[in-house]
Design an enzyme around this catalytic site. Sequence first.
Site, PDB file in Angstrom:
ATOM      1  N   ASP A  40      -3.790   3.841   2.484  1.00  0.00           N
ATOM      2  CA  ASP A  40      -5.157   3.990   2.577  1.00  0.00           C
ATOM      3  C   ASP A  40      -5.692   2.708   3.178  1.00  0.00           C
ATOM      4  O   ASP A  40      -6.994   2.575   3.104  1.00  0.00           O
ATOM      5  CB  ASP A  40      -5.965   4.532   1.313  1.00  0.00           C
ATOM      6  CG  ASP A  40      -5.713   3.384   0.106  1.00  0.00           C
ATOM      7  OD1 ASP A  40      -4.807   2.451   0.375  1.00  0.00           O
ATOM      8  OD2 ASP A  40      -6.122   3.509  -0.818  1.00  0.00           O
TER       9      ASP A  40
ATOM     10  N   ASP B  87     -10.137 -16.859 -15.564  1.00  0.00           N
ATOM     11  CA  ASP B  87     -10.714 -17.384 -14.492  1.00  0.00           C
ATOM     12  C   ASP B  87     -12.017 -18.331 -14.874  1.00  0.00           C
ATOM     13  O   ASP B  87     -12.410 -17.969 -15.861  1.00  0.00           O
ATOM     14  CB  ASP B  87     -11.518 -16.078 -13.829  1.00  0.00           C
ATOM     15  CG  ASP B  87     -11.946 -16.259 -12.524  1.00  0.00           C
ATOM     16  OD1 ASP B  87     -11.294 -16.460 -11.716  1.00  0.00           O
ATOM     17  OD2 ASP B  87     -13.262 -16.055 -12.546  1.00  0.00           O
TER      18      ASP B  87
ATOM     19  N   HIS C 243      -4.695 -17.114  -4.230  1.00  0.00           N
ATOM     20  CA  HIS C 243      -5.330 -16.503  -3.257  1.00  0.00           C
ATOM     21  C   HIS C 243      -6.834 -17.155  -2.945  1.00  0.00           C
ATOM     22  O   HIS C 243      -7.768 -16.662  -2.166  1.00  0.00           O
ATOM     23  CB  HIS C 243      -5.864 -15.243  -3.918  1.00  0.00           C
ATOM     24  CG  HIS C 243      -6.673 -15.466  -5.374  1.00  0.00           C
ATOM     25  ND1 HIS C 243      -6.330 -16.018  -6.512  1.00  0.00           N
ATOM     26  CD2 HIS C 243      -8.027 -15.188  -5.713  1.00  0.00           C
ATOM     27  CE1 HIS C 243      -7.379 -16.218  -7.381  1.00  0.00           C
ATOM     28  NE2 HIS C 243      -8.388 -15.694  -6.900  1.00  0.00           N
ATOM     29  N   ASP C 244      -7.074 -18.467  -3.280  1.00  0.00           N
ATOM     30  CA  ASP C 244      -8.463 -19.274  -3.038  1.00  0.00           C
ATOM     31  C   ASP C 244      -7.991 -20.540  -2.133  1.00  0.00           C
ATOM     32  O   ASP C 244      -8.851 -21.074  -1.823  1.00  0.00           O
ATOM     33  CB  ASP C 244      -9.058 -19.792  -4.127  1.00  0.00           C
ATOM     34  CG  ASP C 244      -9.509 -18.806  -5.334  1.00  0.00           C
ATOM     35  OD1 ASP C 244      -9.898 -17.654  -4.702  1.00  0.00           O
ATOM     36  OD2 ASP C 244      -9.636 -18.946  -6.361  1.00  0.00           O
TER      37      ASP C 244
ATOM     38  N   ASP D 289      -1.688  -1.178  -3.838  1.00  0.00           N
ATOM     39  CA  ASP D 289      -2.077  -0.703  -4.891  1.00  0.00           C
ATOM     40  C   ASP D 289      -0.965  -0.825  -6.051  1.00  0.00           C
ATOM     41  O   ASP D 289       0.193  -1.395  -5.858  1.00  0.00           O
ATOM     42  CB  ASP D 289      -2.155   1.077  -4.866  1.00  0.00           C
ATOM     43  CG  ASP D 289      -1.195   1.534  -3.697  1.00  0.00           C
ATOM     44  OD1 ASP D 289      -0.088   0.955  -4.012  1.00  0.00           O
ATOM     45  OD2 ASP D 289      -1.446   2.060  -2.913  1.00  0.00           O
TER      46      ASP D 289
ATOM     47  N   GLU E  57      -7.935 -21.581 -15.402  1.00  0.00           N
ATOM     48  CA  GLU E  57      -8.402 -22.089 -14.011  1.00  0.00           C
ATOM     49  C   GLU E  57      -9.708 -23.045 -14.474  1.00  0.00           C
ATOM     50  O   GLU E  57     -10.774 -22.604 -14.890  1.00  0.00           O
ATOM     51  CB  GLU E  57      -8.938 -20.952 -13.184  1.00  0.00           C
ATOM     52  CG  GLU E  57      -9.172 -21.645 -11.921  1.00  0.00           C
ATOM     53  CD  GLU E  57     -10.173 -20.691 -11.066  1.00  0.00           C
ATOM     54  OE1 GLU E  57     -10.162 -20.888  -9.646  1.00  0.00           O
ATOM     55  OE2 GLU E  57     -11.007 -19.813 -11.769  1.00  0.00           O
TER      56      GLU E  57
ATOM     57  N   ASN F 205       0.091   4.373  -0.586  1.00  0.00           N
ATOM     58  CA  ASN F 205      -0.496   5.672  -0.181  1.00  0.00           C
ATOM     59  C   ASN F 205      -1.326   5.575   1.079  1.00  0.00           C
ATOM     60  O   ASN F 205      -1.925   6.553   1.539  1.00  0.00           O
ATOM     61  CB  ASN F 205      -1.541   6.349  -1.261  1.00  0.00           C
ATOM     62  CG  ASN F 205      -2.738   5.416  -1.447  1.00  0.00           C
ATOM     63  OD1 ASN F 205      -2.595   4.346  -1.063  1.00  0.00           O
ATOM     64  ND2 ASN F 205      -3.739   5.758  -2.277  1.00  0.00           N
TER      65      ASN F 205
ATOM     66  N   ASP G 154      -5.431 -10.931 -15.328  1.00  0.00           N
ATOM     67  CA  ASP G 154      -6.623 -11.926 -15.088  1.00  0.00           C
ATOM     68  C   ASP G 154      -7.795 -11.751 -15.948  1.00  0.00           C
ATOM     69  O   ASP G 154      -8.214 -10.530 -15.918  1.00  0.00           O
ATOM     70  CB  ASP G 154      -7.093 -11.930 -13.451  1.00  0.00           C
ATOM     71  CG  ASP G 154      -7.361 -13.067 -12.729  1.00  0.00           C
ATOM     72  OD1 ASP G 154      -8.083 -13.959 -13.485  1.00  0.00           O
ATOM     73  OD2 ASP G 154      -6.882 -13.391 -11.521  1.00  0.00           O
TER      74      ASP G 154
ATOM     75  N   ASP H 203       0.595  -1.133  -0.048  1.00  0.00           N
ATOM     76  CA  ASP H 203       0.081   0.014   0.133  1.00  0.00           C
ATOM     77  C   ASP H 203       1.127   1.194   0.069  1.00  0.00           C
ATOM     78  O   ASP H 203       1.468   1.605   1.104  1.00  0.00           O
ATOM     79  CB  ASP H 203      -0.965   0.039   1.324  1.00  0.00           C
ATOM     80  CG  ASP H 203      -1.631   1.193   1.661  1.00  0.00           C
ATOM     81  OD1 ASP H 203      -1.801   1.958   0.568  1.00  0.00           O
ATOM     82  OD2 ASP H 203      -2.271   1.307   2.708  1.00  0.00           O
TER      83      ASP H 203
HETATM   84  C1  GLC Z   1     -11.815 -18.032  -9.543  1.00  0.00           C
HETATM   85  C2  GLC Z   1     -11.197 -17.078  -8.619  1.00  0.00           C
HETATM   86  C3  GLC Z   1     -11.952 -16.652  -7.284  1.00  0.00           C
HETATM   87  C4  GLC Z   1     -13.369 -16.029  -7.872  1.00  0.00           C
HETATM   88  C5  GLC Z   1     -14.083 -17.286  -8.846  1.00  0.00           C
HETATM   89  C6  GLC Z   1     -15.408 -16.229  -9.226  1.00  0.00           C
HETATM   90  O1  GLC Z   1     -12.197 -19.207  -8.946  1.00  0.00           O
HETATM   91  O2  GLC Z   1     -10.079 -17.539  -8.423  1.00  0.00           O
HETATM   92  O3  GLC Z   1     -11.191 -15.906  -6.673  1.00  0.00           O
HETATM   93  O4  GLC Z   1     -14.140 -15.908  -6.404  1.00  0.00           O
HETATM   94  O5  GLC Z   1     -13.312 -17.558  -9.837  1.00  0.00           O
HETATM   95  O6  GLC Z   1     -14.812 -15.366 -10.154  1.00  0.00           O
END
Ligand code: GLC
Length: 544
Positions: free
Chosen positions: A23, A199, A321-322, A27, A253, A21, A96, A19
């Site tokens: 907030d 995605d 991230h999932d 970013d 994915e 700035n 993405d 981050d």
């Molecule tokens: C993918 C992303 C996930 C998101 C889902 C719906 O699995 O990695 O974070 O919630 O798609 O877009």
Amino acid sequence: MNEYKERVVYQIYPSSFKDSNNDGWGDIQGIISKLDYLKDLGIGIIWLSPIYDSPMDDMGYDISNYKQINPRFGTMADFDKLMVEAKKRDILIVMDLVINHTSTEHAWFKEAIKDIPNNKYRDYYIIKDGKGDKVPNNWDSAFTGTCWKKIDGLDNKYYMHLYCDTQADLNYHNENVILEIEDIMKFWLDKGVYGFRCDVINNIFKTSLQDDSIFKLYNKGEKFYANQKGMFDILKRFRTEVLDKYNCFLVGETGALTPEIGREFLSSRALDMFFEFDHIYADKMSKIPVIKSDFQAKKLVEPIFKWQEAVPWIANYLENHDQLRSVSRYGNEKEFYKETAKMLCLFLLSLKGTPFIYQGEEIGMTNVSDLKLEEVNDCASLSTIKTVQKLLPVSEEKAWKMINETICRDHARTPMQWDDSTNAGFNEGAKTWLRMNNNFDKINVKNEIEDEDSILNFYKRMIKFRNESDVLKYGSFERQIVSNKICSFYRTYKGRRFLIILNFSDDIETYWLKDKLSLVISTYKEDFHLNALPPHFGGIFEVI
Ligand code: GLC
């Protein structure tokens, strides 16, 4: 050119990276300030989780404008600067591409639900009449519950959302939708991006909307939308009409895969590689993923080996991230923290395919040990917890325990731990959008740079080794042992042969060797004997 086969990818989750700035949100300027760190780590490609305009109900996977930058992350000028600065360091940027759905805040959706004649945008989405006073079919959202939501102000009309209810699925039977997406791809490719992480890409085409079997436990409807021919046709079209004109690649994915379908993705050039989801059940039940089970190395390694054998190329990952943090799931955070993190690193980077490292994985970031339900932001957890309470039925406390241990995505989303100052140097003290993991006084980049024996320094060594090793980059794969203790495999290229040995157990294990070996790189500094491999040892040997 094949940079994507030769480089290591690093996934940035922009909200939590840096981050600049103060907030509370990471970013683009923050990312720019850390490019030297990534270069030094040996990274050649960055995958940026979504930075487009979005109400952030699903943290940017709900896009309201594909050609604008979310003001939380900066401006288009910041993005252009990022491209320039990354190029200076020979780092490629991958975006993405979230095209199964848009946010319900997207202008197309706002138009689509207007009650006007010949509404061009109505058909951009999957909007259907209810069956009497019921939803149009029995399909589920991946985040549990029905995938239909009634549209206010329209007579008995519902829109489909396979994810959260502000993510409306696009209709890929509509030629205009395909053209819009091609236009979006060109927009970013013209800015110089090196491709896309696509995605939930194998769900975009719904062949039929008929009811699924009532006996299916979750993801009802999947057989009518996962891996359909229509989806392959669209991806092949993207390839010839757009992608072939650029130097770029696509990684998909793709849940619900079989080896045959995986091979079809590659041979048809619909994708250059994909993420498989078979190995993520090593510590939970595949039929009911909110039920935890003890981690078993075999359940992690066997599916990974299966995919190594099934396809010529694949995207390898242990975190994103999932997913919950790998050292907390597959390692031993308490007694063998460093050892297990290093072994997982060696495993990931010695597989055939492109390695994907998720931010924080390289310093051994862990799950949050004291995460409370009130603090949770993840929309999937919040929706699933209600379903669990309803179906099982269990108390809120019990349901939260189940979610927390198995699927809560916030464990991986806490801000990056740069040093031991306020908020771990993520920012200068403003309240962070998601709470910090309290262990940042110990686990942080600064400490690990200074400690020669750190996880971070091992990642650096291992990435450098991979970047320079033809055997690891191009070699074939051959499994040797899969057990809950020792796992091993060979990589071979032009007469050179590496044997990779991993000890998943907390004990010293014996490896009965058949080959004559010479050690190339290992997770242990001390000397050891092959017939007494230390706990959580990982090593690459050359067969001589
Ligand atoms: C993918 C992303 C996930 C998101 C889902 C719906 O699995 O990695 O974070 O919630 O798609 O877009």
